[in-house]
Scaffold this motif. Sequence first.
Motif, PDB file in Angstrom:
ATOM      1  N   SER A 183       0.873  -1.187   0.000  1.00  0.00           N
ATOM      2  CA  SER A 183       0.000   0.000   0.000  1.00  0.00           C
ATOM      3  C   SER A 183       0.908   1.234   0.000  1.00  0.00           C
ATOM      4  O   SER A 183       2.095   1.127  -0.278  1.00  0.00           O
ATOM      5  CB  SER A 183      -0.909  -0.005   1.237  1.00  0.00           C
ATOM      6  N   ASP A 184       0.361   2.388   0.364  1.00  0.00           N
ATOM      7  CA  ASP A 184       1.202   3.577   0.444  1.00  0.00           C
ATOM      8  C   ASP A 184       1.927   3.692   1.782  1.00  0.00           C
ATOM      9  O   ASP A 184       2.634   4.668   2.027  1.00  0.00           O
ATOM     10  CB  ASP A 184       0.354   4.831   0.169  1.00  0.00           C
ATOM     11  N   ASP A 185       1.726   2.694   2.639  1.00  0.00           N
ATOM     12  CA  ASP A 185       2.441   2.665   3.913  1.00  0.00           C
ATOM     13  C   ASP A 185       3.387   1.473   3.955  1.00  0.00           C
ATOM     14  O   ASP A 185       3.093   0.419   3.379  1.00  0.00           O
ATOM     15  CB  ASP A 185       1.449   2.546   5.077  1.00  0.00           C
ATOM     16  N   ILE A 186       4.479   1.619   4.663  1.00  0.00           N
ATOM     17  CA  ILE A 186       5.388   0.484   4.839  1.00  0.00           C
ATOM     18  C   ILE A 186       4.658  -0.592   5.658  1.00  0.00           C
ATOM     19  O   ILE A 186       3.826  -0.277   6.514  1.00  0.00           O
ATOM     20  CB  ILE A 186       6.701   0.934   5.514  1.00  0.00           C
ATOM     21  N   SER A 187       4.949  -1.851   5.356  1.00  0.00           N
ATOM     22  CA  SER A 187       4.224  -2.938   6.023  1.00  0.00           C
ATOM     23  C   SER A 187       5.121  -4.173   6.112  1.00  0.00           C
ATOM     24  O   SER A 187       6.263  -4.177   5.643  1.00  0.00           O
ATOM     25  CB  SER A 187       2.955  -3.297   5.257  1.00  0.00           C
ATOM     26  N   TYR A 188       4.559  -5.222   6.719  1.00  0.00           N
ATOM     27  CA  TYR A 188       5.280  -6.492   6.796  1.00  0.00           C
ATOM     28  C   TYR A 188       5.654  -7.027   5.412  1.00  0.00           C
ATOM     29  O   TYR A 188       6.578  -7.837   5.303  1.00  0.00           O
ATOM     30  CB  TYR A 188       4.445  -7.523   7.558  1.00  0.00           C
ATOM     31  N   ALA A 189       4.949  -6.598   4.362  1.00  0.00           N
ATOM     32  CA  ALA A 189       5.333  -7.007   3.012  1.00  0.00           C
ATOM     33  C   ALA A 189       6.743  -6.515   2.703  1.00  0.00           C
ATOM     34  O   ALA A 189       7.603  -7.272   2.230  1.00  0.00           O
ATOM     35  CB  ALA A 189       4.335  -6.458   1.989  1.00  0.00           C
ATOM     36  N   ASP A 190       6.988  -5.232   2.997  1.00  0.00           N
ATOM     37  CA  ASP A 190       8.322  -4.664   2.757  1.00  0.00           C
ATOM     38  C   ASP A 190       9.364  -5.311   3.664  1.00  0.00           C
ATOM     39  O   ASP A 190      10.472  -5.616   3.224  1.00  0.00           O
ATOM     40  CB  ASP A 190       8.287  -3.154   3.010  1.00  0.00           C
ATOM     41  N   LEU A 191       8.996  -5.506   4.930  1.00  0.00           N
ATOM     42  CA  LEU A 191       9.967  -6.077   5.875  1.00  0.00           C
ATOM     43  C   LEU A 191      10.332  -7.503   5.478  1.00  0.00           C
ATOM     44  O   LEU A 191      11.491  -7.907   5.580  1.00  0.00           O
ATOM     45  CB  LEU A 191       9.421  -6.041   7.303  1.00  0.00           C
ATOM     46  N   SER A 192       9.349  -8.282   5.015  1.00  0.00           N
ATOM     47  CA  SER A 192       9.649  -9.656   4.575  1.00  0.00           C
ATOM     48  C   SER A 192      10.572  -9.646   3.374  1.00  0.00           C
ATOM     49  O   SER A 192      11.581 -10.356   3.333  1.00  0.00           O
ATOM     50  CB  SER A 192       8.358 -10.388   4.177  1.00  0.00           C
ATOM     51  N   ALA A 193      10.213  -8.851   2.368  1.00  0.00           N
ATOM     52  CA  ALA A 193      11.025  -8.797   1.148  1.00  0.00           C
ATOM     53  C   ALA A 193      12.444  -8.347   1.471  1.00  0.00           C
ATOM     54  O   ALA A 193      13.429  -8.953   1.017  1.00  0.00           O
ATOM     55  CB  ALA A 193      10.372  -7.850   0.137  1.00  0.00           C
ATOM     56  N   ALA A 194      12.552  -7.303   2.287  1.00  0.00           N
ATOM     57  CA  ALA A 194      13.874  -6.758   2.601  1.00  0.00           C
ATOM     58  C   ALA A 194      14.688  -7.722   3.464  1.00  0.00           C
ATOM     59  O   ALA A 194      15.913  -7.806   3.323  1.00  0.00           O
ATOM     60  CB  ALA A 194      13.720  -5.413   3.308  1.00  0.00           C
ATOM     61  N   ALA A 195      14.016  -8.457   4.343  1.00  0.00           N
ATOM     62  CA  ALA A 195      14.724  -9.424   5.184  1.00  0.00           C
ATOM     63  C   ALA A 195      15.386 -10.490   4.317  1.00  0.00           C
ATOM     64  O   ALA A 195      16.551 -10.841   4.509  1.00  0.00           O
ATOM     65  CB  ALA A 195      13.745 -10.060   6.173  1.00  0.00           C
ATOM     66  N   HIS A 196      14.634 -11.005   3.333  1.00  0.00           N
ATOM     67  CA  HIS A 196      15.215 -12.009   2.435  1.00  0.00           C
ATOM     68  C   HIS A 196      16.320 -11.398   1.577  1.00  0.00           C
ATOM     69  O   HIS A 196      17.409 -11.964   1.447  1.00  0.00           O
ATOM     70  CB  HIS A 196      14.123 -12.617   1.555  1.00  0.00           C
ATOM     71  N   LEU A 197      16.025 -10.240   0.970  1.00  0.00           N
ATOM     72  CA  LEU A 197      17.017  -9.643   0.070  1.00  0.00           C
ATOM     73  C   LEU A 197      18.296  -9.274   0.818  1.00  0.00           C
ATOM     74  O   LEU A 197      19.398  -9.369   0.256  1.00  0.00           O
ATOM     75  CB  LEU A 197      16.424  -8.419  -0.629  1.00  0.00           C
ATOM     76  N   SER A 198      18.174  -8.874   2.086  1.00  0.00           N
ATOM     77  CA  SER A 198      19.384  -8.493   2.832  1.00  0.00           C
ATOM     78  C   SER A 198      20.322  -9.691   3.003  1.00  0.00           C
ATOM     79  O   SER A 198      21.543  -9.533   2.996  1.00  0.00           O
ATOM     80  CB  SER A 198      19.007  -7.905   4.196  1.00  0.00           C
ATOM     81  N   LEU A 199      19.730 -10.871   3.117  1.00  0.00           N
ATOM     82  CA  LEU A 199      20.568 -12.074   3.224  1.00  0.00           C
ATOM     83  C   LEU A 199      21.262 -12.383   1.900  1.00  0.00           C
ATOM     84  O   LEU A 199      22.429 -12.785   1.878  1.00  0.00           O
ATOM     85  CB  LEU A 199      19.704 -13.279   3.609  1.00  0.00           C
ATOM     86  N   ILE A 200      20.529 -12.228   0.804  1.00  0.00           N
ATOM     87  CA  ILE A 200      21.124 -12.470  -0.522  1.00  0.00           C
ATOM     88  C   ILE A 200      22.212 -11.430  -0.794  1.00  0.00           C
ATOM     89  O   ILE A 200      23.246 -11.710  -1.403  1.00  0.00           O
ATOM     90  CB  ILE A 200      20.052 -12.387  -1.641  1.00  0.00           C
ATOM     91  N   ASP A 201      21.947 -10.218  -0.295  1.00  0.00           N
ATOM     92  CA  ASP A 201      22.875  -9.110  -0.503  1.00  0.00           C
ATOM     93  C   ASP A 201      24.166  -9.313   0.286  1.00  0.00           C
ATOM     94  O   ASP A 201      25.208  -8.776  -0.088  1.00  0.00           O
ATOM     95  CB  ASP A 201      22.185  -7.811  -0.044  1.00  0.00           C
ATOM     96  N   ARG A 243      15.570   2.951   0.021  1.00  0.00           N
ATOM     97  CA  ARG A 243      14.687   3.592   0.999  1.00  0.00           C
ATOM     98  C   ARG A 243      14.595   2.792   2.295  1.00  0.00           C
ATOM     99  O   ARG A 243      14.654   3.334   3.386  1.00  0.00           O
ATOM    100  CB  ARG A 243      13.283   3.762   0.403  1.00  0.00           C
ATOM    101  N   ILE A 244      14.432   1.492   2.151  1.00  0.00           N
ATOM    102  CA  ILE A 244      14.240   0.683   3.364  1.00  0.00           C
ATOM    103  C   ILE A 244      15.582   0.448   4.077  1.00  0.00           C
ATOM    104  O   ILE A 244      15.660   0.437   5.297  1.00  0.00           O
ATOM    105  CB  ILE A 244      13.484  -0.628   3.039  1.00  0.00           C
ATOM    106  N   LYS A 245      16.635   0.317   3.285  1.00  0.00           N
ATOM    107  CA  LYS A 245      17.961   0.095   3.871  1.00  0.00           C
ATOM    108  C   LYS A 245      18.426   1.299   4.681  1.00  0.00           C
ATOM    109  O   LYS A 245      19.221   1.160   5.610  1.00  0.00           O
ATOM    110  CB  LYS A 245      18.955  -0.193   2.719  1.00  0.00           C
ATOM    111  N   SER A 246      17.925   2.489   4.334  1.00  0.00           N
ATOM    112  CA  SER A 246      18.338   3.715   5.024  1.00  0.00           C
ATOM    113  C   SER A 246      17.590   3.929   6.335  1.00  0.00           C
ATOM    114  O   SER A 246      17.891   4.859   7.090  1.00  0.00           O
ATOM    115  CB  SER A 246      18.082   4.933   4.130  1.00  0.00           C
ATOM    116  N   ARG A 247      16.590   3.126   6.604  1.00  0.00           N
ATOM    117  CA  ARG A 247      15.784   3.336   7.815  1.00  0.00           C
ATOM    118  C   ARG A 247      16.568   2.936   9.068  1.00  0.00           C
ATOM    119  O   ARG A 247      17.405   2.024   9.028  1.00  0.00           O
ATOM    120  CB  ARG A 247      14.483   2.541   7.726  1.00  0.00           C
ATOM    121  N   PHE A 248      16.219   3.574  10.144  1.00  0.00           N
ATOM    122  CA  PHE A 248      16.834   3.282  11.443  1.00  0.00           C
ATOM    123  C   PHE A 248      16.764   1.783  11.762  1.00  0.00           C
ATOM    124  O   PHE A 248      17.725   1.179  12.248  1.00  0.00           O
ATOM    125  CB  PHE A 248      16.107   4.099  12.516  1.00  0.00           C
TER     126      PHE A 248
END
Lengths: 224, 224
Positions: free
Chosen positions: B158-176, B195-200
Amino acid sequence: MTTRTLFHHSLLPTARKVRLALHEKRLEFTEVTADPFAADDELLALNPAGDLPVLVDENGQIVCGTQAICEYLEEVYPQTNLLGRNPKDRAEARRLAAWFDEKFNREVTQHLAGEKLTRRLFENGAPDSRALRAGRENIHTHLQYIAWLTERRSWLASDDISYADLSAAAHLSLIDYSGDVPWADHPLTKEWYVRIKSRFSFRCLLQDTVPGIAPAAIYADLDF
Amino acid sequence: MTTRTLFHHSLLPTARKVRLALHEKRLEFTEVTADPFAADDELLALNPAGDLPVLVDENGQIVCGTQAICEYLEEVYPQTNLLGRNPKDRAEARRLAAWFDEKFNREVTQHLAGEKLTRRLFENGAPDSRALRAGRENIHTHLQYIAWLTERRSWLASDDISYADLSAAAHLSLIDYSGDVPWADHPLTKEWYVRIKSRFSFRCLLQDTVPGIAPAAIYADLDF
């Protein structure tokens, strides 16, 4: 308003759980059987992942996947509560639903229903005897765990029926189709299963038939 | 009151998601690293399934499994909403969280992080080259899908960050971590990840190190 429709396959325990939930909540719906291994264009348009189950609600809302559907049904149709009355009970219902959908599925369902029903229906293949042996060994711990839980609570997650019971029963009903649940060894677990099998919601599952594979004699018998 | 504690392992994407969620909600917690393949008595006492992650909240409430933890955090700490504002957005966030935790995990994470990091750390084994090839092929469709979603919404569900983004980023961070995300081929997806990698909340992941395996040069670099 469209007709509420569930795209599913009777060999998928996660879809069986959703059918139980819809009936528990007395929500009418049309069933469409889809191929779990070869999504057609209609299914892919609803769920780009091509996975089942998919619910299309009366308002046109599309909900994909068993977790999302169960949570959605709780949010939109809370009249019959299937998750629990407080965060503690809901955490327990979700823990146990995941236990059966993940751990039991991996250790038992895939070995037994996967080999005897799914492989036969979709690959016309013979079951792998090592897998059958593993499934028949592994099932005992899970049946003992169900008994242990029901000695402490009326239902698996709390004193109310919940998605924990529906998940466990959905998986066990598939194993029961081929007569592979050792009920005689687990009388307390059988008592719990008799209670859930006798519910109105369960009738839909007991009428399921796998093409070309007759159910075990006790499958639809409430007095097994 | 006990100390809020998360039992996890840094190679588990589902546990990475929970760490992101706790930080997004600004909830302080202690981390305990546990063995994902050999649960000890302490972990088994908390979660009979022996699986990670497990959260023990300040009030002593034990919550097992990534789904149950995410839903629990939304119920008990709703201040920062990570699921969505209505049933439609929440269904979409849950659909996409499952997409990454199941489909992406099966098609990409297990092939790449599973072979290069998990197998090396726990089995001291060499990666299977066919698995690596499959993972490197499969990842493109998923990166395209992320781009497609972000062309239509600010964040994945949606237009808000959600568990969808956190799930995707969690997996991609491992591949990265092993430098296997082909960012140059997917500039829109890279924009979302920047955008998500720059978050606190992401700092905790960028400080992770796998014993004996150095991260790729770009892993912790916000300007990659």
